[in-house]
Design a protein around this motif. Structure first.
Motif, mmCIF file in Angstrom:
data_model
loop_
_atom_site.group_PDB
_atom_site.id
_atom_site.type_symbol
_atom_site.label_atom_id
_atom_site.label_comp_id
_atom_site.label_asym_id
_atom_site.label_seq_id
_atom_site.Cartn_x
_atom_site.Cartn_y
_atom_site.Cartn_z
ATOM 1 N N VAL A 125 -13.166 -6.705 -4.725
ATOM 2 C CA VAL A 125 -14.194 -6.175 -5.615
ATOM 3 C C VAL A 125 -13.860 -4.723 -5.946
ATOM 4 C CG1 VAL A 125 -16.652 -5.611 -5.782
ATOM 5 C CG2 VAL A 125 -15.943 -7.725 -4.684
ATOM 6 N N SER A 126 -14.023 -4.328 -7.202
ATOM 7 C CA SER A 126 -13.730 -2.951 -7.620
ATOM 8 C C SER A 126 -14.675 -1.960 -6.943
ATOM 9 C CB SER A 126 -13.883 -2.815 -9.137
ATOM 10 O OG SER A 126 -12.921 -3.598 -9.794
ATOM 11 N N ILE A 127 -14.173 -0.762 -6.723
ATOM 12 C CA ILE A 127 -14.976 0.308 -6.127
ATOM 13 C C ILE A 127 -15.844 0.903 -7.220
ATOM 14 C CG2 ILE A 127 -14.899 2.557 -4.993
ATOM 15 C CD1 ILE A 127 -12.116 1.667 -3.913
ATOM 16 N N GLY A 128 -17.162 0.901 -7.015
ATOM 17 C CA GLY A 128 -18.083 1.433 -8.017
ATOM 18 C C GLY A 128 -18.144 2.947 -8.010
ATOM 19 N N TYR A 129 -18.150 3.554 -6.830
ATOM 20 C CA TYR A 129 -18.167 5.008 -6.720
ATOM 21 C C TYR A 129 -17.705 5.407 -5.332
ATOM 22 C CZ TYR A 129 -22.406 4.506 -3.947
ATOM 23 O OH TYR A 129 -23.305 4.158 -2.983
ATOM 24 N N MET A 130 -17.310 6.653 -5.185
ATOM 25 C CA MET A 130 -16.916 7.208 -3.887
ATOM 26 C C MET A 130 -17.487 8.615 -3.795
ATOM 27 S SD MET A 130 -12.925 5.901 -3.607
ATOM 28 C CE MET A 130 -12.353 7.534 -3.608
ATOM 29 N N TYR A 131 -17.652 9.110 -2.584
ATOM 30 C CA TYR A 131 -18.079 10.495 -2.401
ATOM 31 C C TYR A 131 -17.422 11.038 -1.155
ATOM 32 C CZ TYR A 131 -21.298 8.921 1.230
ATOM 33 O OH TYR A 131 -21.829 8.387 2.370
ATOM 34 N N ARG A 132 -17.364 12.344 -1.056
ATOM 35 C CA ARG A 132 -16.745 13.007 0.085
ATOM 36 C C ARG A 132 -17.808 13.800 0.833
ATOM 37 N NH1 ARG A 132 -11.236 16.209 -0.297
ATOM 38 N NH2 ARG A 132 -10.812 14.179 -1.187
ATOM 39 N N GLU A 133 -17.805 13.689 2.151
ATOM 40 C CA GLU A 133 -18.706 14.472 2.982
ATOM 41 C C GLU A 133 -17.973 15.702 3.497
ATOM 42 O OE1 GLU A 133 -20.154 11.947 6.057
ATOM 43 O OE2 GLU A 133 -21.451 10.842 4.706
ATOM 44 N N ILE A 156 0.856 -1.192 0.000
ATOM 45 C CA ILE A 156 0.000 0.000 0.000
ATOM 46 C C ILE A 156 0.886 1.235 0.000
ATOM 47 C CG2 ILE A 156 -1.718 1.315 1.304
ATOM 48 C CD1 ILE A 156 -2.804 -1.371 2.290
ATOM 49 N N GLN A 157 0.583 2.177 -0.885
ATOM 50 C CA GLN A 157 1.367 3.408 -1.014
ATOM 51 C C GLN A 157 0.487 4.622 -0.750
ATOM 52 O OE1 GLN A 157 3.197 3.661 -4.845
ATOM 53 N NE2 GLN A 157 3.825 1.518 -4.827
ATOM 54 N N GLU A 158 1.044 5.635 -0.088
ATOM 55 C CA GLU A 158 0.344 6.900 0.116
ATOM 56 C C GLU A 158 0.536 7.729 -1.141
ATOM 57 O OE1 GLU A 158 0.055 10.573 3.282
ATOM 58 O OE2 GLU A 158 1.620 9.086 3.499
ATOM 59 N N LEU A 159 -0.543 8.024 -1.858
ATOM 60 C CA LEU A 159 -0.463 8.774 -3.103
ATOM 61 C C LEU A 159 -0.698 10.263 -2.894
ATOM 62 C CD1 LEU A 159 -2.427 6.294 -5.398
ATOM 63 C CD2 LEU A 159 0.051 6.495 -5.099
ATOM 64 N N ILE A 160 -1.564 10.606 -1.955
ATOM 65 C CA ILE A 160 -1.885 12.006 -1.660
ATOM 66 C C ILE A 160 -1.827 12.180 -0.153
ATOM 67 C CG2 ILE A 160 -3.631 13.808 -1.818
ATOM 68 C CD1 ILE A 160 -4.778 12.317 -4.225
ATOM 69 N N THR A 161 -1.140 13.207 0.327
ATOM 70 C CA THR A 161 -1.017 13.420 1.769
ATOM 71 C C THR A 161 -2.123 14.340 2.288
ATOM 72 O OG1 THR A 161 0.493 15.263 1.403
ATOM 73 C CG2 THR A 161 1.475 13.094 1.734
ATOM 74 N N ASN A 162 -2.412 14.205 3.571
ATOM 75 C CA ASN A 162 -3.344 15.078 4.294
ATOM 76 C C ASN A 162 -4.732 15.163 3.668
ATOM 77 O OD1 ASN A 162 -1.304 15.711 6.152
ATOM 78 N ND2 ASN A 162 -0.531 17.303 4.812
ATOM 79 N N MET A 163 -5.268 14.035 3.225
ATOM 80 C CA MET A 163 -6.603 14.036 2.633
ATOM 81 C C MET A 163 -7.638 13.383 3.550
ATOM 82 S SD MET A 163 -6.490 15.686 -0.174
ATOM 83 C CE MET A 163 -8.009 15.248 -0.973
ATOM 84 N N GLY A 164 -7.282 13.088 4.785
ATOM 85 C CA GLY A 164 -8.233 12.485 5.699
ATOM 86 C C GLY A 164 -8.161 10.974 5.664
ATOM 87 N N SER A 165 -9.305 10.338 5.814
ATOM 88 C CA SER A 165 -9.333 8.878 5.865
ATOM 89 C C SER A 165 -10.558 8.371 5.116
ATOM 90 C CB SER A 165 -9.366 8.414 7.317
ATOM 91 O OG SER A 165 -10.515 8.943 7.945
ATOM 92 N N CYS A 166 -10.674 7.056 5.033
ATOM 93 C CA CYS A 166 -11.828 6.468 4.364
ATOM 94 C C CYS A 166 -12.182 5.149 5.037
ATOM 95 C CB CYS A 166 -11.552 6.250 2.888
ATOM 96 S SG CYS A 166 -10.359 4.946 2.578
ATOM 97 N N ILE A 167 -13.332 4.644 4.686
ATOM 98 C CA ILE A 167 -13.787 3.351 5.176
ATOM 99 C C ILE A 167 -14.000 2.469 3.946
ATOM 100 C CG2 ILE A 167 -15.662 2.128 6.316
ATOM 101 C CD1 ILE A 167 -16.194 4.702 7.912
ATOM 102 N N ALA A 168 -13.463 1.260 3.987
ATOM 103 C CA ALA A 168 -13.670 0.309 2.895
ATOM 104 C C ALA A 168 -14.142 -1.011 3.496
ATOM 105 C CB ALA A 168 -12.378 0.108 2.112
#
Length: 56
Positions: free
Chosen positions: A36-44, A15-27
Motif C-alpha cells: 500500500v502506498s504511503i499517504g504521509y510521513m512525519y519526523r519527530e 532495497i537501496q540506501e538513498l540518504i545516509t545517517n538519517m535515522g530509522s523508520c517504522i513501516a
C-alpha cells in the motif's frame, strides 16, 4: 501457533540506501507486505539521553 511466512513486496536485495545517517523508520505490514502506498510521513524531534537533541 506458528506465524505464516511473510512475502515482502520488495526483496531485501532490491532495497537501496538513498540518504545516509538519517535515522530509522517504522513501516507497517500494509506497506512492506501488501504494498500500500504511503499517504504521509512525519519526523519527530530526536531525543538523546532524555534531552531534546540540539536544545540549548
Amino acid at each position: 501457533m506458528t506465524q505464516p511466512e511473510k512475502h515482502y513486496k520488495i526483496s531485501g536485495e532490491d532495497i537501496q540506501e538513498l540518504i545516509t545517517n538519517m535515522g530509522s523508520c517504522i513501516a507497517t505490514d500494509r506497506i512492506v507486505v501488501d504494498g500500500v502506498s504511503i499517504g504521509y510521513m512525519y519526523r519527530e524531534v530526536q531525543m538523546e539521553m532524555g534531552i531534546l537533541d540540539g536544545a540549548s
